[in-house]
Design a protein around this motif. Structure first.
Motif, short mmCIF file in Angstrom:
data_model
loop_
_atom_site.label_atom_id
_atom_site.label_comp_id
_atom_site.label_asym_id
_atom_site.label_seq_id
_atom_site.Cartn_x
_atom_site.Cartn_y
_atom_site.Cartn_z
N GLY A 223 0.81 -1.21 0.00
CA GLY A 223 0.00 0.00 0.00
C GLY A 223 0.84 1.26 0.00
O GLY A 223 0.53 2.23 -0.70
N LEU A 224 1.93 1.25 0.78
CA LEU A 224 2.83 2.41 0.80
C LEU A 224 3.42 2.68 -0.58
O LEU A 224 3.48 3.83 -1.02
CB LEU A 224 3.97 2.17 1.80
N MET A 225 3.85 1.64 -1.25
CA MET A 225 4.45 1.81 -2.57
C MET A 225 3.44 2.35 -3.57
O MET A 225 3.74 3.25 -4.37
CB MET A 225 5.04 0.48 -3.07
N VAL A 226 2.22 1.81 -3.54
CA VAL A 226 1.19 2.27 -4.47
C VAL A 226 0.79 3.72 -4.19
O VAL A 226 0.65 4.52 -5.12
CB VAL A 226 -0.04 1.34 -4.40
N LEU A 227 0.65 4.07 -2.92
CA LEU A 227 0.28 5.45 -2.58
C LEU A 227 1.38 6.44 -3.01
O LEU A 227 1.07 7.51 -3.54
CB LEU A 227 0.04 5.56 -1.07
N ALA B 280 10.97 1.88 4.86
CA ALA B 280 9.70 1.42 5.42
C ALA B 280 9.24 0.12 4.77
O ALA B 280 8.81 -0.82 5.47
CB ALA B 280 8.63 2.50 5.26
N VAL B 281 9.34 0.04 3.46
CA VAL B 281 8.93 -1.17 2.75
C VAL B 281 9.80 -2.35 3.14
O VAL B 281 9.30 -3.46 3.41
CB VAL B 281 8.99 -0.93 1.22
N ARG B 282 11.11 -2.13 3.21
CA ARG B 282 12.04 -3.19 3.59
C ARG B 282 11.76 -3.69 5.01
O ARG B 282 11.73 -4.91 5.27
CB ARG B 282 13.47 -2.67 3.47
N ALA B 283 11.54 -2.75 5.93
CA ALA B 283 11.29 -3.13 7.32
C ALA B 283 9.98 -3.90 7.46
O ALA B 283 9.90 -4.89 8.19
CB ALA B 283 11.27 -1.88 8.20
N HIS C 82 8.94 2.66 10.03
CA HIS C 82 8.44 4.02 10.22
C HIS C 82 7.62 4.41 9.00
O HIS C 82 8.04 5.25 8.19
CB HIS C 82 9.61 4.99 10.43
N PRO C 83 6.43 3.82 8.83
CA PRO C 83 5.64 4.11 7.63
C PRO C 83 5.07 5.51 7.58
O PRO C 83 4.64 5.98 6.52
CB PRO C 83 4.52 3.07 7.70
N ALA C 84 5.06 6.22 8.71
CA ALA C 84 4.48 7.57 8.72
C ALA C 84 5.26 8.52 7.80
O ALA C 84 4.68 9.44 7.22
CB ALA C 84 4.44 8.12 10.14
#
Length: 247
Positions: free
Chosen positions: A140-144, A209-212, A220-222
């Motif tokens: 989701g982080l990557m797509v956003l 963030a993605v790796r973690a 730390h996705p924020a």
């Protein structure tokens, strides 16, 4: 406007269906990057290419999605030059619908990129140790972030004079962001001046963030979420303004 935008997003998907070679770069680029960096530099960076694969694949997935967002620029610029927007102006649709439709239609490109990158990584031996929720959060982080990057990409597509020049302008922005990050090399191993840039680079924070999340480490996705919001807030209105002036 939502209905019109979704209809024009479907048009983007139909163009891909009739010209599947548009997906060729999305298919080959992540495979080439993973293969070259893992087997050429894996031992030098991590001491073992299997260990380096665990480090580099999440970052390459993020990089590939960012590159995929450049498809918005190419598609918009092509439409501006083939006259289709003249037809859109004569139709009873929301004025911003073609722009939004291009951005939404590229979500399929993101899906293809994710599947190919992670699928190839699994074949080589990559194993995600995160929970299902963490992996979904990473995706989701990557797509956003890629969705946010599609707005500056749209600006490039509308300002470039020819479709051929779009890629050149796009790479002038994408290369410092992606190769000047910690996607391929840990931040601590970079030289001082590049290390300073990598620490503030939003792509580095996305990669971290993605790796973690994928490897079940403290994340730390924020930070990438905030960057996505900032990029969208700044560039979406500018892209809309450029689009209205161009058509």
């Amino acid at each position: 406007m939502i209905r019109h935008s979704l209809t024009l997003a479907w048009r983007v998907l139909l163009k891909i269906k009739h010209s599947p070679e548009q997906l060729l770069d999305l298919s080959l680029t992540p495979i080439m990057f993973v293969t070259l960096f893992v087997f050429l530099f894996g031992t030098a960076v991590a001491g073992d290419w299997h260990a380096y694969l665990q480090f580099v694949l999440p970052g390459v997935a993020a990089q590939s999605l960012i590159f995929a967002s450049m498809g918005t620029a190419v598609g918009l610029n092509s439409d501006l030059h083939n006259g289709i927007f003249d037809r859109f102006r004569s139709m009873p649709i929301a004025r911003a619908a073609p722009l939004i439709g291009h951005v939404l239609g590229d979500f399929f490109r993101y899906l293809v990129t994710i599947v190919i990158t992670l699928g190839y990584g699994l074949i080589l031996g990559f194993r995600a140790h995160g929970t299902a929720l963490e992996i979904l959060a990473a995706l989701g982080l990557m797509v956003l972030f890629s969705f946010a990057m599609s707005w500056p990409s749209s600006i490039i597509g509308m300002l470039a004079k020819t479709p051929q020049s779009v890629q050149g302008y796009a790479f002038l922005i994408m290369f410092p962001l992606t190769f000047g990050s910690n996607i391929f090399v840990p931040t601590g191993k970079l030289p001082g001046w590049l290390q300073a840039w990598a620490k503030v680079n939003p792509v580095s924070q996305l990669s971290d963030a993605v790796r973690a999340l994928m490897l079940h480490q403290p994340a730390h996705p924020a930070r990438p979420l905030l960057w996505s919001l900032v990029i969208f807030t700044v560039f979406a209105p500018v892209a809309t303004w450029c689009y209205r002036r161009r058509i």
